[in-house]
Enzyme design. Structure first.
Site, PDB file in Angstrom:
ATOM      1  N   GLY A 175       0.947  -1.270  -0.001  1.00 51.42           N
ATOM      2  CA  GLY A 175       0.036  -0.148  -0.062  1.00 51.42           C
ATOM      3  C   GLY A 175       0.849   1.188  -0.048  1.00 51.42           C
ATOM      4  O   GLY A 175       1.531   1.589   1.039  1.00 51.42           O
ATOM      5  N   GLY A 235      -0.007   4.397  -1.149  1.00 52.43           N
ATOM      6  CA  GLY A 235      -0.835   5.708  -0.698  1.00 52.43           C
ATOM      7  C   GLY A 235      -0.370   6.810  -1.650  1.00 52.43           C
ATOM      8  O   GLY A 235      -0.334   6.513  -2.811  1.00 52.43           O
ATOM      9  N   ASP A 251       1.198  -1.960  -4.665  1.00 57.02           N
ATOM     10  CA  ASP A 251       0.181  -1.251  -4.993  1.00 57.02           C
ATOM     11  C   ASP A 251      -0.584  -1.637  -6.215  1.00 57.02           C
ATOM     12  O   ASP A 251       0.188  -2.504  -7.032  1.00 57.02           O
ATOM     13  CB  ASP A 251       0.309   0.249  -5.036  1.00 57.02           C
ATOM     14  CG  ASP A 251      -0.814   1.019  -4.280  1.00 57.02           C
ATOM     15  OD1 ASP A 251      -0.732   1.390  -3.086  1.00 57.02           O
ATOM     16  OD2 ASP A 251      -1.845   1.179  -4.952  1.00 57.02           O
ATOM     17  N   ASP A 262      -0.278  -2.295   4.897  1.00 62.51           N
ATOM     18  CA  ASP A 262      -1.168  -1.126   4.928  1.00 62.51           C
ATOM     19  C   ASP A 262      -1.822  -0.903   3.631  1.00 62.51           C
ATOM     20  O   ASP A 262      -2.048   0.028   3.043  1.00 62.51           O
ATOM     21  CB  ASP A 262      -0.152   0.124   5.253  1.00 62.51           C
ATOM     22  CG  ASP A 262      -1.212   1.342   5.511  1.00 62.51           C
ATOM     23  OD1 ASP A 262      -2.326   0.970   5.863  1.00 62.51           O
ATOM     24  OD2 ASP A 262      -0.648   2.433   5.382  1.00 62.51           O
ATOM     25  N   HIS A 273      -6.511  -3.766   3.381  1.00 59.29           N
ATOM     26  CA  HIS A 273      -7.419  -3.969   4.610  1.00 59.29           C
ATOM     27  C   HIS A 273      -8.528  -4.766   4.651  1.00 59.29           C
ATOM     28  O   HIS A 273      -9.217  -5.121   5.385  1.00 59.29           O
ATOM     29  CB  HIS A 273      -7.971  -2.559   5.178  1.00 59.29           C
ATOM     30  CG  HIS A 273      -6.833  -1.308   5.179  1.00 59.29           C
ATOM     31  ND1 HIS A 273      -5.480  -1.555   5.729  1.00 59.29           N
ATOM     32  CD2 HIS A 273      -6.888  -0.037   4.730  1.00 59.29           C
ATOM     33  CE1 HIS A 273      -4.890  -0.567   5.538  1.00 59.29           C
ATOM     34  NE2 HIS A 273      -5.751   0.505   4.974  1.00 59.29           N
ATOM     35  N   GLU A 280      -1.034  -2.990   9.818  1.00 64.30           N
ATOM     36  CA  GLU A 280      -1.846  -1.616  10.149  1.00 64.30           C
ATOM     37  C   GLU A 280      -3.322  -1.838  10.015  1.00 64.30           C
ATOM     38  O   GLU A 280      -3.914  -2.266   9.136  1.00 64.30           O
ATOM     39  CB  GLU A 280      -1.253  -0.611   9.612  1.00 64.30           C
ATOM     40  CG  GLU A 280       0.130  -0.214   9.925  1.00 64.30           C
ATOM     41  CD  GLU A 280       0.717   1.076   9.456  1.00 64.30           C
ATOM     42  OE1 GLU A 280       1.385   1.912  10.007  1.00 64.30           O
ATOM     43  OE2 GLU A 280       0.023   1.438   8.310  1.00 64.30           O
ATOM     44  N   ASP A 281      -4.115  -0.502  10.434  1.00 60.62           N
ATOM     45  CA  ASP A 281      -5.564  -0.316  10.206  1.00 60.62           C
ATOM     46  C   ASP A 281      -6.223  -1.549  10.552  1.00 60.62           C
ATOM     47  O   ASP A 281      -7.509  -1.688   9.832  1.00 60.62           O
ATOM     48  CB  ASP A 281      -5.672  -0.159   8.993  1.00 60.62           C
ATOM     49  CG  ASP A 281      -5.015   1.673   8.738  1.00 60.62           C
ATOM     50  OD1 ASP A 281      -4.847   2.238   9.930  1.00 60.62           O
ATOM     51  OD2 ASP A 281      -4.548   2.035   7.479  1.00 60.62           O
TER      52      ASP A 281
END
Length: 199
Positions: free
Chosen positions: A7, A9, A31, A73, A76, A101-102
């Site tokens: 990920g 971002g 990604d 990350d 999710h 994460e998350d």
């Protein structure tokens, strides 16, 4: 050191990890958005494919070798996190770290989660706590590769980190007795000491 971030971002974290780990680190971003290729730079490599694609993950390993750190990350989505973890974790270096994460999304149905939802990564982590301690279950849960390769599991709000490493011989705590004392026995001894008169 080899660091994989799943990920990308807006790309800023890849540059942050490069600065943090220094000039000899290899930073790999994964990604599904082709625009993330624009974040490539010296030491930073970006590969575009779904994180749960095992063939793709193997290509990453073939190209860069086993990672020292993985930070998920990505999507999710529980099945994606699970598939990525099950494939990559055994291939992380023997003293490496794997983080997700998350994980508040593990409680949200739109991410295949829910409170105590079977298949969520939080529920898998609960099972892995048992696997970490399998040596102490008196045969009820056989030790496995996870048991033998994992030193610790760290849980935080919305995040979990798995720390790999070699174990020395495991044993139950013993307090000056032929057998391990029960918590009731230990508390009894403490209570008796506290009742002794001072002096």
């Amino acid at each position: 050191m080899t660091f994989i971030e799943i990920g990308c971002g807006s790309g800023g974290s890849l540059q942050m990890w490069k600065r943090y780990f220094g000039p000899h680190a290899t930073i790999i971003g994964i990604d599904i958005n082709p625009a993330c290729k624009a974040f490539e730079a010296d030491q930073i490599h970006v590969r575009i494919r779904p994180q749960q694609d095992e063939g793709f993950l193997q290509q990453i390993l073939d190209e860069f070798g086993p990672p020292d750190v993985v930070l998920d990350d990505g999507s999710h989505i529980m099945s994606h996190i699970d598939a990525t973890f099950r494939y990559l974790y055994p291939k992380v270096s023997k003293n490496g770290v794997y983080m997700v994460e998350d994980l508040h999304t593990a409680y949200w149905p739109e991410y295949e989660g829910g409170y105590r939802q079977k298949g969520s990564f939080i529920e898998l982590t609960k099972d892995l706590i048992d696997s970490l301690n399998a040596d102490h279950t008196r045969g009820e849960l056989p030790p496995d590769d996870f048991t033998r390769s994992t030193l610790s599991i760290h849980l935080y709000d919305s995040m979990v980190a798995f720390e790999k490493g070699r174990h020395t011989t495991k044993m139950a705590p013993r307090i000056g007795a032929e057998r391990a004392s029960t918590p009731r026995e230990i508390l009894g001894r403490v209570a008796r000491r506290l009742r002794r008169p001072a002096g």
